[in-house]
Every structure is written in C-alpha cells, then in structure tokens.
Enzyme design. Structure first.
Site, PDB file in Angstrom:
ATOM      1  N   LYS A   1      67.564   0.076  -1.650  1.00  0.00           N
ATOM      2  CA  LYS A   1      67.259   1.420  -1.982  1.00  0.00           C
ATOM      3  C   LYS A   1      66.068   1.276  -2.897  1.00  0.00           C
ATOM      4  O   LYS A   1      65.699   0.224  -3.619  1.00  0.00           O
ATOM      5  CB  LYS A   1      68.243   2.074  -2.964  1.00  0.00           C
ATOM      6  CG  LYS A   1      68.057   3.349  -3.621  1.00  0.00           C
ATOM      7  CD  LYS A   1      67.771   4.544  -2.447  1.00  0.00           C
ATOM      8  CE  LYS A   1      67.308   5.777  -3.317  1.00  0.00           C
ATOM      9  NZ  LYS A   1      66.860   6.678  -2.283  1.00  0.00           N
TER      10      LYS A   1
ATOM     11  N   CYS B   1      58.530   9.511  -1.492  1.00  0.00           N
ATOM     12  CA  CYS B   1      59.670  10.122  -1.923  1.00  0.00           C
ATOM     13  C   CYS B   1      59.539  11.681  -2.270  1.00  0.00           C
ATOM     14  O   CYS B   1      58.448  12.146  -3.026  1.00  0.00           O
ATOM     15  CB  CYS B   1      60.294   9.575  -3.339  1.00  0.00           C
ATOM     16  SG  CYS B   1      61.932  10.495  -3.461  1.00  0.00           S
TER      17      CYS B   1
HETATM   18  O1  ERO Z   1      65.890  11.351  -2.543  1.00  0.00           O
HETATM   19  C1  ERO Z   1      65.578  10.313  -2.396  1.00  0.00           C
HETATM   20  O2  ERO Z   1      66.015   9.107  -3.001  1.00  0.00           O
HETATM   21  C2  ERO Z   1      64.586   9.979  -1.045  1.00  0.00           C
HETATM   22  N1  ERO Z   1      64.878  10.406  -0.055  1.00  0.00           N
HETATM   23  C3  ERO Z   1      64.166  10.270   1.141  1.00  0.00           C
HETATM   24  O3  ERO Z   1      64.470  11.031   2.060  1.00  0.00           O
HETATM   25  N2  ERO Z   1      63.185   9.404   0.995  1.00  0.00           N
HETATM   26  C4  ERO Z   1      62.888   8.752  -0.105  1.00  0.00           C
HETATM   27  O4  ERO Z   1      61.826   8.195  -0.186  1.00  0.00           O
HETATM   28  C5  ERO Z   1      63.672   9.001  -1.216  1.00  0.00           C
HETATM   29  C6  ERO Z   1      63.439   8.567  -2.500  1.00  0.00           C
HETATM   30  C7  ERO Z   1      62.627   7.216  -2.772  1.00  0.00           C
END
Ligand code: ERO
Length: 309
Positions: A45, A128
C-alpha cells in the site's frame, strides 16, 4: 503454458501479474498472503510517514463494470513497511514499495528510509485522488518535477512513478519531458480515474461517504483510458521506458491488450478485491491461452506491437 515471466528496469518477475498498490496489501497478513499467492510481486500500500486509518466508511464500492474508492491512504506508516520488507523478500519475488506523502517534504524522507530497507523497486505515487484538500501532484507538472528531483537522489533501486490518467496528448508530452529530465526508471499507468461519482438511483444517494461521494474509479470501465496512457507513454519514450499497465484488467485478453499497447507487466486492483488471490491463477491461464493462440512465446514478443490503421 507460455512463459509469463517479465522484466521491469532490470528486475525479473516470475509472473507479469501483481496486485495494484492498495488492493489487499495494507497489513502484514495481506502482504504475506500475496507472497504465498500466484502474484508475480508484492506491492505495498502507498505509505505515509505516520500510520493512517484512512477516510470514513463506506469508502469502497464495487459495481457492475468497476469500483469507486476513497480509502484515504490507510496504511501502517513507512517504518512498519521498512521492517517488513526483508521478510517479504524471502517469498522469492520482487517487492515494490509504494511511496506517497501528505506534503512534498514527506516523499524524499520516506524514499530515503524505505530505500534503506532495500525493496526491489520503489514506486512514487503522484496520483492519490482521495485526500481532501490535496490535489493530485501528477496533474501539476512543475510540482511533479520539483518533487521527483528531490526524491531521485534518495533512491538507489529502480524508481518508478505511478501517474494519474491524462486525457490530452499535450499532457502526455509535458509529463513525458518531466519524467525524462528526472531520470525515472519505469512507469505505472494508471491510478484510478480520480473524482468520479457513482449514484445509487434507488436510494437517491452516493455510494461512498468521503468527499460527498467522489472517488477514484477503477475496474473494467477504465480500460480504454489505461490503454491510451500506456500507449501514449510507450510511444513518447519510443519503447525504451518499462511500463506496468494498470486499469481494466478482468480477463487474460485485457492483459494482452496492455502488452500490445506497450506494457511489460500488469497490475490488478478491482478484480483482485472482488475475486481474491485466486485471480492470479485464472489470469495466468487465460493470458497464456491468448498468447499461445496468437503464436507468441513471451510478453516481450508482443509488447508494443499494436497496429495502427
Ligand atoms: O484512497 C486511497 O488510498 C487511494 N485510492 C486510489 O484509488 N489511488 C490511490 O493512489 C490512493 C492512495 C494513495
């Protein structure tokens, strides 16, 4: 079975399929499960300095054709991932550390410390879409360049960048030039299509809680946008930039389309969340069958070979 191993920036992957950052990869248990699964790599993540709980729930919603999320970067904090990386490397497949941040100063700090844990590759997430009040850095070429020039000297393993989708050739050209100047080793295209809105007409309501229901859209419906970005950057760099294609892969043929456009490996988010870890075996079998039917022995053989009319 066709050999589906691949190489990104000199690193060999036993399979071209891996999780997209964010999908089943936050906790130690999830990362170890990826290690034991058929995934060709373990992608963490995206990490921040401090551990985060993320946005309020519901924050993920799957629907026919895709998903919308506004997770808000829930993660264990970079120190926990730095400690985990040596253990994760024992699974015998590459570990990709995904680096994010809440401000421009966070990225070089995290990059330096996570680099010291020696992941096989580092992916810098400039895309993000879900932190309230923080626009996606990848849509600001000057901020992207400033940030990448600070991060680059901190990283000794191959450094990639995960970008948001662009919708105009002028933007591909501007970002391509930035990436060239910053010495990027590989690209991951694309992050979710940011700030979409899914409506439930029965409840006359949005489907996720954060940001009034706005969130990143992924899954089958974003495949043409993902393919366009893979293709545009493949052409910009004349085939010399390794690309991980992400977006809209549900079946083996979708991965084949990414390879034709110029990807050397692919990541799955929505379909992994919906189907679980067995998806890797299914996708491998399907992709192998497609390549074999088309007469290709490897991904390298079909990479970038999309015909134009
Ligand atoms: O909300 C998130 O943690 C997230 N969701 C995404 O679709 N892409 C992201 O890059 C990301 C958080 C870094």
């Amino acid at each position: 079975m066709v050999n589906l191993s691949t190489t990104i920036a000199g690193v060999t992957f036993p399979s071209c399929f891996m999780n997209a950052a964010g999908a089943l990869c936050v906790t130690r248990e999830e990362l170890e499960a990826l290690g034991k699964s058929g995934a060709g790599a373990i992608v963490t993540k995206s990490m921040t300095i401090e551990a985060r709980r993320g946005n309020p729930e519901p924050r993920y919603h799957g629907f026919v054709g895709g998903s919308i999320n506004s997770m808000g970067l829930p993660n264990l904090g970079y120190k926990a991932y730095a400690e985990l990386i040596p253990q994760l490397k024992r699974f015998g497949k590459p570990v990709i550390a995904s680096v994010a941040g809440l401000g421009e100063d966070d990225f070089p700090a995290i990059a330096e410390l996570i680099n010291a844990a020696d992941p096989d590759l580092i992916e810098v997430n400039l895309s993000c879409p879900n932190i309230p009040g923080k626009p996606q850095i990848g849509y600001d070429p000057e901020a992207s360049e400033r940030l990448l020039k600070r991060v680059r000297p901190k990283i000794t393993v191959p450094m990639g960048v995960k970008l948001p989708p662009y919708f105009d050739p002028a933007h591909h050209d501007v970002m391509g030039a930035v990436l060239r100047r910053c010495g990027v080793d590989f690209l991951n295209l694309i992050n979710s299509v940011g700030n979409g809105l899914v409506v439930d007409p029965e409840r006359e309501a949005v489907v996720i809680k954060p940001k009034g229901g706005f969130g990143g859209v992924g899954g089958r419906i974003i495949k043409p946008v993902a393919l366009a970005n893979v293709r545009a950057f493949y052409k910009f760099f004349e085939g010399t930039m390794p690309i991980i294609g992400t977006g809209g892969i549900v079946e083996g043929v979708d991965a084949f389309e990414h390879f034709l456009c110029g990807a050397s490996a692919v990541q799955v988010g929505t379909v992994l969340v919906e189907e679980g870890l067995d998806v890797f075996g299914r996708l491998e079998a399907e992709t192998s069958a497609v390549l074999s039917r088309k007469g290709y022995q490897s991904i390298q053989e079909c990479r970038g070979r999309l015909k134009e009319l």
